[in-house]
Design an enzyme around this catalytic site. Structure first.
Site, mmCIF file in Angstrom:
data_model
loop_
_atom_site.group_PDB
_atom_site.id
_atom_site.type_symbol
_atom_site.label_atom_id
_atom_site.label_comp_id
_atom_site.label_asym_id
_atom_site.label_seq_id
_atom_site.Cartn_x
_atom_site.Cartn_y
_atom_site.Cartn_z
ATOM 1 N N ALA A 28 10.842 3.050 -17.566
ATOM 2 C CA ALA A 28 12.269 2.984 -17.220
ATOM 3 C C ALA A 28 12.661 4.361 -16.663
ATOM 4 O O ALA A 28 13.582 5.025 -17.152
ATOM 5 C CB ALA A 28 13.127 2.584 -18.413
ATOM 6 N N LEU A 29 11.920 4.750 -15.643
ATOM 7 C CA LEU A 29 11.979 6.134 -15.157
ATOM 8 C C LEU A 29 13.307 6.461 -14.487
ATOM 9 O O LEU A 29 13.923 5.626 -13.833
ATOM 10 C CB LEU A 29 10.825 6.381 -14.175
ATOM 11 C CG LEU A 29 9.414 6.170 -14.748
ATOM 12 C CD1 LEU A 29 8.362 6.452 -13.682
ATOM 13 C CD2 LEU A 29 9.174 7.036 -15.986
ATOM 14 N N GLY A 32 15.352 12.433 -14.739
ATOM 15 C CA GLY A 32 14.808 13.349 -15.750
ATOM 16 C C GLY A 32 13.282 13.310 -15.729
ATOM 17 O O GLY A 32 12.620 14.354 -15.638
ATOM 18 N N HIS A 33 12.722 12.102 -15.768
ATOM 19 C CA HIS A 33 11.263 11.971 -15.715
ATOM 20 C C HIS A 33 10.716 12.551 -14.407
ATOM 21 O O HIS A 33 9.701 13.256 -14.402
ATOM 22 C CB HIS A 33 10.857 10.493 -15.764
ATOM 23 C CG HIS A 33 11.225 9.774 -17.025
ATOM 24 N ND1 HIS A 33 12.121 8.735 -17.049
ATOM 25 C CD2 HIS A 33 10.805 9.934 -18.305
ATOM 26 C CE1 HIS A 33 12.226 8.273 -18.287
ATOM 27 N NE2 HIS A 33 11.453 8.991 -19.080
ATOM 28 N N GLY A 145 10.254 17.087 -21.913
ATOM 29 C CA GLY A 145 11.657 17.440 -21.696
ATOM 30 C C GLY A 145 12.313 18.032 -22.932
ATOM 31 O O GLY A 145 12.117 17.559 -24.049
ATOM 32 N N LYS A 147 15.262 17.697 -23.658
ATOM 33 C CA LYS A 147 16.221 16.741 -24.207
ATOM 34 C C LYS A 147 15.737 16.295 -25.587
ATOM 35 O O LYS A 147 16.526 16.084 -26.494
ATOM 36 C CB LYS A 147 16.361 15.541 -23.291
ATOM 37 C CG LYS A 147 17.192 14.462 -23.922
ATOM 38 C CD LYS A 147 17.468 13.338 -22.969
ATOM 39 C CE LYS A 147 18.206 12.248 -23.688
ATOM 40 N NZ LYS A 147 17.325 11.494 -24.596
ATOM 41 N N ASP A 148 14.415 16.159 -25.707
ATOM 42 C CA ASP A 148 13.816 15.816 -27.000
ATOM 43 C C ASP A 148 13.264 17.115 -27.605
ATOM 44 O O ASP A 148 12.053 17.320 -27.690
ATOM 45 C CB ASP A 148 12.736 14.757 -26.794
ATOM 46 C CG ASP A 148 13.316 13.496 -26.176
ATOM 47 O OD1 ASP A 148 14.005 12.760 -26.875
ATOM 48 O OD2 ASP A 148 13.114 13.281 -24.966
ATOM 49 N N MET A 182 20.422 12.451 -18.934
ATOM 50 C CA MET A 182 19.770 11.225 -18.442
ATOM 51 C C MET A 182 18.825 10.697 -19.495
ATOM 52 O O MET A 182 18.149 11.458 -20.188
ATOM 53 C CB MET A 182 19.019 11.525 -17.157
ATOM 54 C CG MET A 182 19.963 11.822 -16.033
ATOM 55 S SD MET A 182 19.102 11.883 -14.469
ATOM 56 C CE MET A 182 20.473 12.297 -13.412
ATOM 57 N N SER A 184 16.541 6.793 -20.539
ATOM 58 C CA SER A 184 16.263 5.381 -20.246
ATOM 59 C C SER A 184 17.246 4.503 -21.009
ATOM 60 O O SER A 184 17.620 3.421 -20.555
ATOM 61 C CB SER A 184 14.840 5.029 -20.660
ATOM 62 O OG SER A 184 13.933 5.898 -20.026
HETATM 63 P P1 AMP Z 1 10.642 9.012 -22.621
HETATM 64 O O1 AMP Z 1 10.233 8.102 -21.505
HETATM 65 O O2 AMP Z 1 12.059 8.866 -23.034
HETATM 66 O O3 AMP Z 1 9.659 9.008 -23.772
HETATM 67 O O4 AMP Z 1 10.565 10.464 -22.016
HETATM 68 C C1 AMP Z 1 9.393 10.962 -21.425
HETATM 69 C C2 AMP Z 1 9.554 12.441 -21.199
HETATM 70 O O5 AMP Z 1 10.670 12.673 -20.333
HETATM 71 C C3 AMP Z 1 9.845 13.211 -22.512
HETATM 72 O O6 AMP Z 1 9.142 14.436 -22.496
HETATM 73 C C4 AMP Z 1 11.332 13.417 -22.433
HETATM 74 O O7 AMP Z 1 11.783 14.557 -23.145
HETATM 75 C C5 AMP Z 1 11.530 13.613 -20.936
HETATM 76 N N1 AMP Z 1 12.911 13.342 -20.578
HETATM 77 C C6 AMP Z 1 13.638 12.224 -20.849
HETATM 78 N N2 AMP Z 1 14.907 12.372 -20.408
HETATM 79 C C7 AMP Z 1 14.975 13.615 -19.858
HETATM 80 C C8 AMP Z 1 16.014 14.368 -19.236
HETATM 81 N N3 AMP Z 1 17.241 13.882 -19.085
HETATM 82 N N4 AMP Z 1 15.731 15.611 -18.788
HETATM 83 C C9 AMP Z 1 14.486 16.127 -18.939
HETATM 84 N N5 AMP Z 1 13.466 15.472 -19.510
HETATM 85 C C10 AMP Z 1 13.707 14.231 -19.964
#
Ligand code: AMP
Length: 281
Positions: A28-29, A32-33, A145, A147-148, A182, A184
């Site tokens: 669900a890119l 941010g991704h 990111g 964000k986490d 941002m 998903s």
């Molecule tokens: P996820 O798909 O949510 O597991 O995220 C995958 C990677 O993208 C993780 O390292 C997240 O921290 C990073 N990520 C998600 N949202 C953002 C964002 N808004 N800004 C920067 N990195 C992000």
């Protein structure tokens, strides 16, 4: 872009390649991704993305079931971005021995604080999948990111525990112009909810702007009130030492501090954080 579903085929492709940058995602890119991927494309010779909605990191089965999946669009975005390969494994590929006997990792207090206390087992799940992905890809750099924020610290610890040379590159949070981080999960918000969701980053800004003016206890009370008035059910709003994540009651001028929020807007759980204090040199 090459799409891999099996580890063997991925590893044959990667054999002998150097400067591999890796971006693990749950798909669900969004931008941010893509920002993480662009960092990797800039600094690595080969960029690999993975898309895997990892069941072991969801403590709430409904959250897992409702996690958005947009694989076709994701593949188009990755192709347009110039990513070299995407790894899209099945649950059986990641966990060939099943989901009952999974590895556990000594994460110490990191997995008890904040997200850890509201999502028991979450960070073990994150380590289980990232460990397997690191073994499969053996990247030189992994991009994650901020964000986490807590997840970045957990992965840093995992890399230490695994005693591998992969370098963790942390990328600043990408936000909408409104300030909303941002995510998903934002796809599950209605237009009105998306407007309300901006309150989270506004509250983080409020904490940053008042950290030197008011006591932390008062700030947190006000932050909680603002979130509740906007309609959130708050899991936590706190201020922590940025290198230990232990909650703090007052600023230590020699240490960075981070403000962190996790809150539900109706069914959707949102998290965000901001560095609100930078140590004096
Ligand atoms: P996820 O798909 O949510 O597991 O995220 C995958 C990677 O993208 C993780 O390292 C997240 O921290 C990073 N990520 C998600 N949202 C953002 C964002 N808004 N800004 C920067 N990195 C992000």
């Amino acid at each position: 872009m090459i799409i891999f579903k099996e580890i063997d085929a991925l590893q044959s492709f990667l054999a002998g390649k150097d400067e591999i940058g890796f971006v693990p995602t749950m798909g669900a890119l969004h931008t941010g991704h893509l920002t993480l991927l662009q960092e990797s494309l800039k600094h690595s010779k080969l960029t690999i993305c993975s898309i895997f909605v990892n069941p072991t990191q969801f403590n709430d089965p409904r959250d897992f079931e409702k996690y958005p999946i947009t694989l076709e669009k994701d593949i188009e975005l990755l192709t347009n971005a110039g990513v070299d390969a995407v790894f899209v494994p099945t649950v059986a590929t990641i966990y060939p021995a099943g989901l009952n006997k999974l590895e556990t990792y000594p994460l110490g207090s990191l997995e008890k604080l904040w997200e850890g206390s509201y999502r028991p087992g979450h960070f073990q799940g994150v380590c289980q999948v990232v460990s397997r992905l690191l073994d499969a890809v053996q990247p030189h750099k992994i991009y994650m990111g901020q964000k986490d924020f807590q997840q970045c610290m957990v992965i840093k610890k995992l890399i230490e525990l695994k005693n591998i040379s992969t370098e963790l590159i942390q990328v600043a949070t990408v936000r909408e112009t409104s300030g909303l981080a941002m995510s998903s999960r934002n796809m599950r918000l209605s237009a009105t909810e998306k407007t309300t969701a901006v309150t989270i980053s506004q509250v983080l800004d409020y904490l940053r702007d008042h950290i030197n003016i008011l006591p932390i206890s008062l700030l947190l009370q006000e932050a909680q009130n603002r979130l509740m008035q906007a309609g959130f059910k708050v899991d936590y709003v706190g201020i922590a030492d940025a290198s230990t994540l232990e909650p703090i009651v007052q600023i230590d001028p020699k240490r960075d501090a981070v403000a962190m929020i996790a809150a539900y807007l109706n069914e959707v759980r949102l998290i965000d954080n901001k560095l609100i204090y930078t140590a004096l040199q």
